[in-house]
Structures are given as structure tokens and as C-alpha cells.
Design an enzyme around this catalytic site. Structure first.
Site, PDB file in Angstrom:
ATOM      1  N   LYS A 258      -9.811   1.781 -20.739  1.00 60.97           N
ATOM      2  CA  LYS A 258     -10.990   2.011 -21.583  1.00 60.97           C
ATOM      3  C   LYS A 258     -10.588   2.023 -23.052  1.00 60.97           C
ATOM      4  O   LYS A 258      -9.695   2.769 -23.451  1.00 60.97           O
ATOM      5  CB  LYS A 258     -11.627   3.355 -21.213  1.00 60.97           C
ATOM      6  CG  LYS A 258     -12.719   3.832 -22.192  1.00 60.97           C
ATOM      7  CD  LYS A 258     -13.331   5.179 -21.764  1.00 60.97           C
ATOM      8  CE  LYS A 258     -14.290   5.729 -22.821  1.00 60.97           C
ATOM      9  NZ  LYS A 258     -14.873   7.038 -22.447  1.00 60.97           N
ATOM     10  N   ASP A 263     -16.400   6.957 -30.125  1.00 60.69           N
ATOM     11  CA  ASP A 263     -17.494   7.359 -29.235  1.00 60.69           C
ATOM     12  C   ASP A 263     -18.348   8.432 -29.901  1.00 60.69           C
ATOM     13  O   ASP A 263     -17.992   9.608 -29.908  1.00 60.69           O
ATOM     14  CB  ASP A 263     -16.912   7.886 -27.912  1.00 60.69           C
ATOM     15  CG  ASP A 263     -17.998   8.251 -26.910  1.00 60.69           C
ATOM     16  OD1 ASP A 263     -19.182   7.905 -27.142  1.00 60.69           O
ATOM     17  OD2 ASP A 263     -17.657   8.872 -25.868  1.00 60.69           O
ATOM     18  N   LYS A 270     -23.348  12.972 -29.632  1.00 56.76           N
ATOM     19  CA  LYS A 270     -22.520  14.159 -29.456  1.00 56.76           C
ATOM     20  C   LYS A 270     -22.750  15.137 -30.599  1.00 56.76           C
ATOM     21  O   LYS A 270     -23.131  14.734 -31.693  1.00 56.76           O
ATOM     22  CB  LYS A 270     -21.036  13.748 -29.489  1.00 56.76           C
ATOM     23  CG  LYS A 270     -20.558  12.986 -28.280  1.00 56.76           C
ATOM     24  CD  LYS A 270     -19.081  12.636 -28.410  1.00 56.76           C
ATOM     25  CE  LYS A 270     -18.572  11.849 -27.219  1.00 56.76           C
ATOM     26  NZ  LYS A 270     -18.590  12.588 -25.937  1.00 56.76           N
ATOM     27  N   ASP A 281     -10.794   7.642 -28.058  1.00 48.90           N
ATOM     28  CA  ASP A 281     -11.438   7.231 -26.811  1.00 48.90           C
ATOM     29  C   ASP A 281     -10.991   5.835 -26.358  1.00 48.90           C
ATOM     30  O   ASP A 281     -11.536   5.276 -25.423  1.00 48.90           O
ATOM     31  CB  ASP A 281     -12.964   7.316 -26.977  1.00 48.90           C
ATOM     32  CG  ASP A 281     -13.676   7.640 -25.679  1.00 48.90           C
ATOM     33  OD1 ASP A 281     -13.014   8.082 -24.731  1.00 48.90           O
ATOM     34  OD2 ASP A 281     -14.907   7.433 -25.630  1.00 48.90           O
ATOM     35  N   ASP A 340     -23.953   8.507 -23.518  1.00 50.74           N
ATOM     36  CA  ASP A 340     -22.605   9.026 -23.766  1.00 50.74           C
ATOM     37  C   ASP A 340     -21.680   8.807 -22.552  1.00 50.74           C
ATOM     38  O   ASP A 340     -20.479   9.005 -22.649  1.00 50.74           O
ATOM     39  CB  ASP A 340     -22.685  10.517 -24.122  1.00 50.74           C
ATOM     40  CG  ASP A 340     -21.425  11.022 -24.809  1.00 50.74           C
ATOM     41  OD1 ASP A 340     -20.575  10.178 -25.180  1.00 50.74           O
ATOM     42  OD2 ASP A 340     -21.289  12.249 -24.971  1.00 50.74           O
ATOM     43  N   GLU A 342     -20.550   6.115 -21.486  1.00 52.32           N
ATOM     44  CA  GLU A 342     -20.374   4.685 -21.767  1.00 52.32           C
ATOM     45  C   GLU A 342     -19.092   4.113 -21.177  1.00 52.32           C
ATOM     46  O   GLU A 342     -19.005   2.920 -20.922  1.00 52.32           O
ATOM     47  CB  GLU A 342     -20.397   4.447 -23.289  1.00 52.32           C
ATOM     48  CG  GLU A 342     -19.059   4.676 -24.036  1.00 52.32           C
ATOM     49  CD  GLU A 342     -18.527   6.110 -23.957  1.00 52.32           C
ATOM     50  OE1 GLU A 342     -19.334   7.024 -23.684  1.00 52.32           O
ATOM     51  OE2 GLU A 342     -17.316   6.314 -24.150  1.00 52.32           O
ATOM     52  N   ARG A 344     -17.669   4.439 -18.228  1.00 53.59           N
ATOM     53  CA  ARG A 344     -17.809   3.869 -16.889  1.00 53.59           C
ATOM     54  C   ARG A 344     -18.559   2.536 -16.937  1.00 53.59           C
ATOM     55  O   ARG A 344     -18.367   1.678 -16.075  1.00 53.59           O
ATOM     56  CB  ARG A 344     -18.488   4.888 -15.955  1.00 53.59           C
ATOM     57  CG  ARG A 344     -19.882   5.266 -16.346  1.00 53.59           C
ATOM     58  CD  ARG A 344     -20.320   6.597 -15.747  1.00 53.59           C
ATOM     59  NE  ARG A 344     -19.686   7.730 -16.418  1.00 53.59           N
ATOM     60  CZ  ARG A 344     -19.862   9.001 -16.083  1.00 53.59           C
ATOM     61  NH1 ARG A 344     -20.662   9.311 -15.068  1.00 53.59           N
ATOM     62  NH2 ARG A 344     -19.256   9.964 -16.744  1.00 53.59           N
TER      63      ARG A 344
HETATM   64  N1  BES Z   1     -15.130   9.933 -24.158  1.00 48.83           N
HETATM   65  C1  BES Z   1     -15.900  10.906 -23.491  1.00 48.83           C
HETATM   66  C2  BES Z   1     -15.065  11.875 -22.650  1.00 48.83           C
HETATM   67  C3  BES Z   1     -14.093  12.756 -23.384  1.00 48.83           C
HETATM   68  C4  BES Z   1     -14.383  14.084 -23.592  1.00 48.83           C
HETATM   69  C5  BES Z   1     -12.861  12.289 -23.788  1.00 48.83           C
HETATM   70  C6  BES Z   1     -13.491  14.923 -24.223  1.00 48.83           C
HETATM   71  C7  BES Z   1     -11.965  13.120 -24.410  1.00 48.83           C
HETATM   72  C8  BES Z   1     -12.262  14.443 -24.633  1.00 48.83           C
HETATM   73  C9  BES Z   1     -16.889  10.232 -22.568  1.00 48.83           C
HETATM   74  O1  BES Z   1     -17.375   9.000 -22.987  1.00 48.83           O
HETATM   75  C10 BES Z   1     -18.074  11.126 -22.447  1.00 48.83           C
HETATM   76  O2  BES Z   1     -18.741  11.293 -23.439  1.00 48.83           O
HETATM   77  N2  BES Z   1     -18.327  11.659 -21.262  1.00 48.83           N
HETATM   78  C11 BES Z   1     -19.412  12.518 -21.013  1.00 48.83           C
HETATM   79  C12 BES Z   1     -20.103  12.034 -19.772  1.00 48.83           C
HETATM   80  C13 BES Z   1     -21.414  12.719 -19.492  1.00 48.83           C
HETATM   81  C14 BES Z   1     -22.427  12.325 -20.544  1.00 48.83           C
HETATM   82  C15 BES Z   1     -21.902  12.318 -18.137  1.00 48.83           C
HETATM   83  C16 BES Z   1     -18.870  13.929 -20.834  1.00 48.83           C
HETATM   84  O3  BES Z   1     -17.820  14.075 -20.206  1.00 48.83           O
HETATM   85  O4  BES Z   1     -19.483  14.853 -21.346  1.00 48.83           O
HETATM   86 MN    MN Z   2     -16.156   7.949 -24.245  1.00 50.07          MN
HETATM   87 MN    MN Z   3     -19.114   9.202 -24.235  1.00 48.26          MN
END
Ligand code: BES
Ligand code: MN
Ligand code: MN
Length: 487
Positions: A258, A263, A270, A281, A340, A342, A344
Site C-alpha cells: 500500500k 491519507d 480524519k 501511509d 478513509d 481507502e 483496502r
Molecule cells: N491509514 C489508515 C490506518 C492507520 C491508522 C495507519 C493509524 C497508521 C496509523 C487507514 O487508511 C485508515 O484510515 N483506516 C481506518 C479504517 C476505518 C475507516 C474502517 C481506521 O483504521 O480507522
Molecule cells: Mn490509509
Molecule cells: Mn484511511
């Protein structure tokens, strides 16, 4: 940093600015080089250990001054704890940090009878400890001297093992540089340029970069759907390593990473606090790019294809909105209930591309995918998910050998309903706040074409204290070596 080896049986006689000696648990019983230093300094190390100043805890470090009893003016006594590979990595890191702080240009590491894996961990640890990211500082701070020379005194690790450790240290540093780079410089285009340069510099490595038009022709609607909100164009980076004399029919390792270069969350934006960390990210993509370069530079006799989907995730008037439905390259439709989630989405198209177009037989993806894995495992273990128990165990073991440790997570079919959508084939986030990291893995599995596949969620391990770690770079080298050796 130049890294070399000597089998000298008297590390105390080697000319250096800093001599590093390991102390294992219990610190009261000194052995090997630490015992030799203790004898030369008249029992000083043992006295410090008795007073609790010298400790065996992995990464604890005490600097002692010599007065001519040994060739180096200073000794760093460093704890290696229970002696695990990660303990030696921590010890190396502490030594690297100390060398940097003490402006020690020439460091000798007396590794005693530690095996090649531990010596490798210590060497890469020193490189990581003395690593600085000061490309963006002007003036003096920007050109402080670095550790120039590391000499390892070891009988157990041979010249080839030390050369391998040196290549690994370089690649880990390159991954970290990419992770630490700010997103205004490290755009998807810049990451693709880095991969292209790596391919030009490395025999057997070729790079193809797919642009927006290519992605449209391929129907990569999930990656394009994430990229819609950004002014930066997306890229799908494909690195292919063909070892000399490789024949068709054997295993081909597919590595997917990825690379969201920033992000924001998109329209499901966020919170602003700490958002600057989301420049990391792309850490999975960085590890896959540099790891593939490392496999090629090492001449591992195994074909490898790396696929790295790269984009920003931004909110804008053209961004994908919650509730929109995308059509992935596989034909699967996805309701985007949270923009968010994104990672996957872009991985769905990259996994499809890897198994459909690249002839891979085994796949592993690395992704900073979920906050949920950070809650579950913190910064110690990455989360490991897989569709095939034997393959998952090999990935886990490769991480263990590399000191990049992964904890197996469940993939029970009863988690599958979480990814269902009311209107499309799949949804990308569940209203249930449950098993977030498992949910993401279940989603990815839909795009793996039934191949042995693993997903490594590195959200907690790719950046520690605001700095990239390089996590994944060593694991992929170990894994490629294992697949080359055992098929
Ligand atoms: N890039 C983030 C995940 C992340 C969180 C990486 C903290 C590093 C540190 C990912 O794209 C994300 O935002 N995931 C969300 C998914 C949710 C919206 C289903 C999350 O984990 O909150
Ligand atoms: Mn992300
Ligand atoms: Mn995200």
C-alpha cells in the site's frame, strides 16, 4: 557507513573511536568480549553491573572511558537481554545512537560468538541507530558527521553474511527515507521515479509504471476511485526481478504494498491532531519497493514481482463520497461506506493485477491498513493474516528471522458477513465497530484469486515515535531466500 568484518581474536587491540561489547542476561556473569574488557579495565564492568549501572536489558547502554588499557578511548557496554534477534537489533540501535551522539566515526562491534542472524540484526541496528533524517535542515545540523566505519569482530558470521547485512542496512535506510519524506515531495510520481531508478541501477530488475490512462484501460476502478479526490495523479508501480538463468514453472513471489502518500481520510476526513503522521501511509509500498531492490541486489535465485498502488487520499469536489459504488478491476462492485478505508480499495486492484497479469504463485501484501491493529498489537508485532496455513507460517517465520515480528490473527469465515453491503457485492467498512483489522483482511482476501496469500498490517510497526522503521524490508528478503531454497 562502510561495514566490514575481521576475525581478530583481540577486539580490544583494534583502533577505533568506540568499542561496543554485548552483555547478556544475567549481567552479573560476564562472558566473551565483555569479560575481556572487564579484565582489561580492572573489573570496572563487573562493578558497574553490581551497582545496576550496566544492565542486560536489550538496548540499555553504558559508556565507559578507557585510559589506554584498550585501543579505543571508549567502550559502550550494551544489553542484549535474552539474546533474541530483536534484542540484538535493539542493542545495535542503542550503539548506533551512542556512536552518533559521541561523534564516533569508527566503531568496532565485538560480537563474540553470536550467530549470523544476531550479527546481522546488530549491524542493521547500528545503521538504524545512527540514521538521521536531516535532509530538510539547513546549516550545521544538516551536515553533522556520520558513523563512517563499522568493523564487526566475529567468527560466526562470514564475509558473505556481513555483505548481506550491509545490503540489508542500506535497503532499510532507503525504506525509512521514503517513509520519513513529506508528502509534498514524496508523491505517487516521485515514488514511481524512485522505483525506476532502482531498476536502472540493479541488474535483472525492470520497472513498469502504469498511469491513469493505463489504469482506466485495466478497469482499476477502486484505485481510481481513491485517486479522484487528489490533484496528484495515481500510479501503479510494477517491479519485476528475473534472476539470471531462471526457468518457467517454479514459484514466483508476488509482493504488494500500500502506498497512500498522504491519507487525509478523504470526505470521511480524519481529525487534524496527528494527521501529519499520515505521510507514512505508503510504508508498505516503500518496504516492497526497497525489499524487491534488495532481493535483486542480493541475487536471490527467485523471480519476484512487486505491485505498488500509489495515490493520495484527499477530499475535494471530485472526490469519491460515502455511499458511492466503485467497480474494481476484478469486476467486483464495492460500496464505499467510509472513504478513509481507502487502503483496502487500492490493494484490491493491486492484488487482482498481481495474480491475473503477473504470473505470481504466492502473494504477500504489506499495508498500514488499520488503526485497529495498533490497538490490538501496538508497535511490537505486525498483524499477520493468511488464506493458507503453511504459507502464513513461512511468512511468520521469515519475520522472526528478520526481527520484524508478526502475530497470527484469525480469518474465521464467521467474520465474512462484516464485509457485506446492502447494495453492492462488498462494502469497504462495517457499521459494527468490531474486529477492524480482521474485517480489512477478509475484504482483501476476496481479491487474491485463491492463491496462497498473506496480509501484513504494519500500521503499528512502520512508524515508531514519528520515525519510519523500515519494517518489512528484512522480512521480504528472508522470505525470498526461503522460497528460493525450499520452493
Ligand atoms: N491509514 C489508515 C490506518 C492507520 C491508522 C495507519 C493509524 C497508521 C496509523 C487507514 O487508511 C485508515 O484510515 N483506516 C481506518 C479504517 C476505518 C475507516 C474502517 C481506521 O483504521 O480507522
Ligand atoms: Mn490509509
Ligand atoms: Mn484511511
Amino acid at each position: 557507513m562502510r561495514i566490514s568484518r575481521t576475525a581478530s581474536d583481540d577486539p580490544l587491540a583494534l583502533d577505533a573511536d568506540l568499542l561496543v561489547v554485548p552483555v547478556a542476561d544475567p549481567a552479573a556473569t560476564l562472558t566473551g568480549p565483555a569479560a575481556a574488557v572487564d579484565a582489561a579495565l580492572g573489573g570496572l564492568v563487573a562493578r558497574c553491573a553490581a551497582d545496576g549501572e550496566v544492565e542486560a536489558t536489550a538496548g540499555s547502554l553504558t559508556v565507559l572511558h578507557a585510559r589506554g588499557e584498550i585501543a579505543a578511548p571508549r567502550v559502550a557496554v550494551v544489553g542484549v537481554g535474552g539474546g533474541g534477534v530483536e534484542d540484538w537489533r535493539d542493542a545495535g540501535r542503542a550503539a548506533g545512537r551512542a556512536a552518533e551522539r559521541l561523534k564516533a566515526g569508527r566503531v568496532v562491534l565485538a560480537a563474540g560468538d553470536a550467530d549470523a542472524a544476531r550479527v546481522t540484526a546488530a549491524v542493521t541496528g547500528v545503521a538504524q541507530g545512527e540514521y538521521r533524517f536531516d535532509r530538510y535542515r539547513t546549516g550545521e545540523a544538516g551536515d553533522r558527521p556520520r558513523v563512517a566505519e563499522l568493523t564487526v569482530v566475529t567468527g560466526a558470521a562470514d564475509d558473505e553474511a556481513i555483505a548481506r547485512a550491509a545490503r540489508l542496512a542500506t535497503a532499510l535506510g532507503a525504506t525509512r527515507e521514503l517513509v520519513d519524506a513529506p508528502s509534498n515531495d514524496l508523491t505517487p510520481t516521485a515514488l514511481a521515479a524512485r522505483a525506476q531508478r532502482l531498476a536502472e541501477d540493479t541488474p535483472g530488475l525492470e520497472c513498469t509504471v502504469l498511469d491513469r490512462d493505463d489504469l482506466e484501460r485495466l478497469g482499476a476502478g477502486a484505485l481510481l476511485g481513491v485517486a479522484r479526490g487528489s490533484a496528484e495523479p495515481p500510479r501503479m508501480i510494477v517491479l519485476r526481478y528475473t534472476p539470471p538463468g531462471s526457468r518457467d514453472g517454479g514459484p514466483v513471489l508476488g509482493l504488494v504494498g500500500k502506498a497512500v502518500t498522504f491519507d487525509t481520510g478523504g470526505i470521511s476526513i480524519k481529525p487534524s491532531g496527528g494527521m501529519e503522521e499520515m505521510k507514512m501511509d505508503m510504508a508498505g509500498g516503500a518496504a516492497v519497493v526497497e525489499g524487491t531492490g534488495l532481493i535483486a541486489a542480493s541475487g536471490v535465485p527467485l523471480p519476484v514481482v512487486a505491485v505498488v498502488p500509489a495515490t493520495e487520499n484527499m477530499p475535494s469536489g471530485t472526490a469519491t463520497k460515502p455511499g458511492d459504488v466503485l467497480r474494481a478491476m476484478s469486476g467486483t462492485t464495492i460500496e464505499v461506506t467510509n472513504t478513509d478505508a481507502e487502503g483496502r480499495l487500492i490493494l484490491a486492484d493491486a492484488l487482482t493485477y498481481a495474480h491475473r497479469e503477473c504470473g505470481v504463485t504466492h502473494m504477500v501484501d504489506f499495508a498500514t491498513l488499520t488503526g485497529a491493529i495498533v490497538v490490538a498489537l501496538g508497535e511490537v508485532y505486525a498483524g499477520l493474516f493468511g488464506s493458507d496455513d503453511a504459507w502464513t507460517e513461512r511468512v511468520r517465520a521469515a519475520g522472526e528471522r528478520a526481527g520484524e515480528i508478526c502475530w497470527p490473527m484469525p480469518m474465521h469465515p464467521r467474520y465474512r458477513p462484516l464485509i457485506e453491503s446492502k447494495i453492492a457485492d462488498l462494502s469497504n467498512s462495517s457499521p459494527k465497530r468490531q474486529a477492524g483489522a480482521v474485517y480489512a483482511a477478509q475484504f482483501l482476501r476476496e481479491f487474491t484469486g485463491g492463491l496462497p496469500w498473506c496480509h501484513v498490517d504494519v500500521a503499528g510497526t512502520a512508524m515508531v515515535d514519528g520515525r519510519g522503521t523500515g519494517f518489512g524490508t528484512g522480512l521480504v528478503l528472508e522470505l525470498a531466500e526461503d522460497l528460493a531454497a525450499r520452493g
